[in-house]
Design an enzyme around this catalytic site. Structure first.
Site, mmCIF file in Angstrom:
data_model
loop_
_atom_site.group_PDB
_atom_site.id
_atom_site.type_symbol
_atom_site.label_atom_id
_atom_site.label_comp_id
_atom_site.label_asym_id
_atom_site.label_seq_id
_atom_site.Cartn_x
_atom_site.Cartn_y
_atom_site.Cartn_z
ATOM 1 N N ASP A 175 0.811 -1.202 0.000
ATOM 2 C CA ASP A 175 0.000 0.000 0.000
ATOM 3 C C ASP A 175 0.852 1.263 0.000
ATOM 4 O OD1 ASP A 175 -2.430 -1.240 -0.189
ATOM 5 O OD2 ASP A 175 -2.865 -1.185 1.968
ATOM 6 N N ASP B 291 -5.182 9.181 4.915
ATOM 7 C CA ASP B 291 -5.390 9.881 6.177
ATOM 8 C C ASP B 291 -4.344 10.955 6.391
ATOM 9 O OD1 ASP B 291 -2.986 8.516 7.276
ATOM 10 O OD2 ASP B 291 -4.275 6.754 7.355
#
Length: 305
Positions: A73, A148
């Site tokens: 990721d 985020d």
């Protein structure tokens, strides 16, 4: 289709399985006349033969139709930075541990190459975060994130004193280790580790999760996608000249935060685009990635009383 087709390959070259997989993809694509670009730092020393080295700044001028990622990721988030100014979709092959953003596994690599050649994939848009940091002197900085942003304490020996605001109204003051603001896409990342909810990607929302808050009201929040979340660093134990906090965007880009800094988080003005090879329900992805036990499930009733 006419014209030269171009694909950018982004590879986590530190993983031993990455280079053999990359070689297979490059050979398959170039054998069919597709030009494959690679970042110069990854293509150096002949690691990715058959590719054309480019700098990050040159990517938008090369007009790739797709960014193919071999990595976890973190590597996909790095590719998303390259795609941000071009709206190019990102297709991830997971070489990490979980790989929520990835669409395929190493065993699928030949099928992935075939689907790229056939342009047989769908493109899904995911909302991002837009962030404005205002410092005590009035200067501002802009940031963004796919997953985020986190505001965290700079000194592990001290707590951060934060005032939290939603849509221009005060919510609470927390003595804490920090807060995480996430998208639904990022709900399975840092937000999940901090005890926040998992939110299906189709849901449009902003998430706010406190980190070890010393308060009776310390629950994660899910707000409207039109909301503005604001975090102010109160002076607390720090002097006006000290760095008391640090902001991380996707765990990749950081900004020092002095007391008095204000962070406003909104829905980003540009989504990230992910290439999808199959329309798998998010529930199935969740079960597979977290290896959730589903033995004994018999499925919906077929009818009758």
């Amino acid at each position: 289709m006419t014209g030269l087709r171009v694909v950018l390959l982004v590879v986590h070259t530190g993983r031993p399985e990455a280079l053999p997989l990359a070689e297979r993809v490059v050979a398959r694509l170039t054998g069919e006349g597709v030009s494959v670009l690679a970042l110069a730092e990854e293509a150096g020393s002949g690691q990715l033969q058959g590719t054309t080295p480019v700098s990050a700044e040159q990517v938008c001028y090369q007009c790739p139709e797709l960014i193919v990622v071999l990595g976890g990721d973190g590597t996909i988030l790095r590719a998303a930075e390259l795609a941000r100014d071009t709206d190019v979709p990102v297709l991830g092959v997971n070489l990490g541990r979980v790989g929520f953003l990835a669409e395929a596994e190493p065993a699928d690599i030949d099928s992935v190459a075939d689907r790229i050649l056939e342009q047989s994939y769908d493109v899904e848009e995911r909302m991002t975060l837009g962030v404005e940091i205002t410092l005590p002197d009035g200067s501002t900085r802009q940031e963004w994130a796919v997953n985020d942003i986190s505001v965290e304490k700079a000194d592990r020996a001290l707590m951060l004193d934060l005032a939290v605001e939603v849509d221009g109204r005060p919510l609470s003051v927390w003595g804490c280790d920090g807060v995480v603001c996430a998208t639904p896409t990022g709900s399975t990342a840092y937000n999940f580790s901090a005890g926040g909810p998992i939110v299906w990607p189709e849901v449009e929302a902003l998430l706010l999760t406190p980190l070890s808050a010393h308060a009776l009201f310390n629950r994660p929040l899910v707000t409207a996608p039109t909301s503005t979340l604001a975090i102010e660093l109160l002076k607390g134990h720090a002097t006006s000249h000290e760095r008391c906090g640090i902001l991380w965007a996707d765990g990749r880009r950081s900004h020092d935060l002095p007391p008095g800094a204000r962070i406003e988080v909104r829905r980003g003005d540009r989504p990230v685009r992910l290439a999808r090879l199959r329309a798998a329900p998010f529930t199935d992805r969740l079960v597979a990635k977290f290896r959730l036990p589903v033995q004994g499930w018999r499925g919906p009733s077929s009818g009758g009383s």
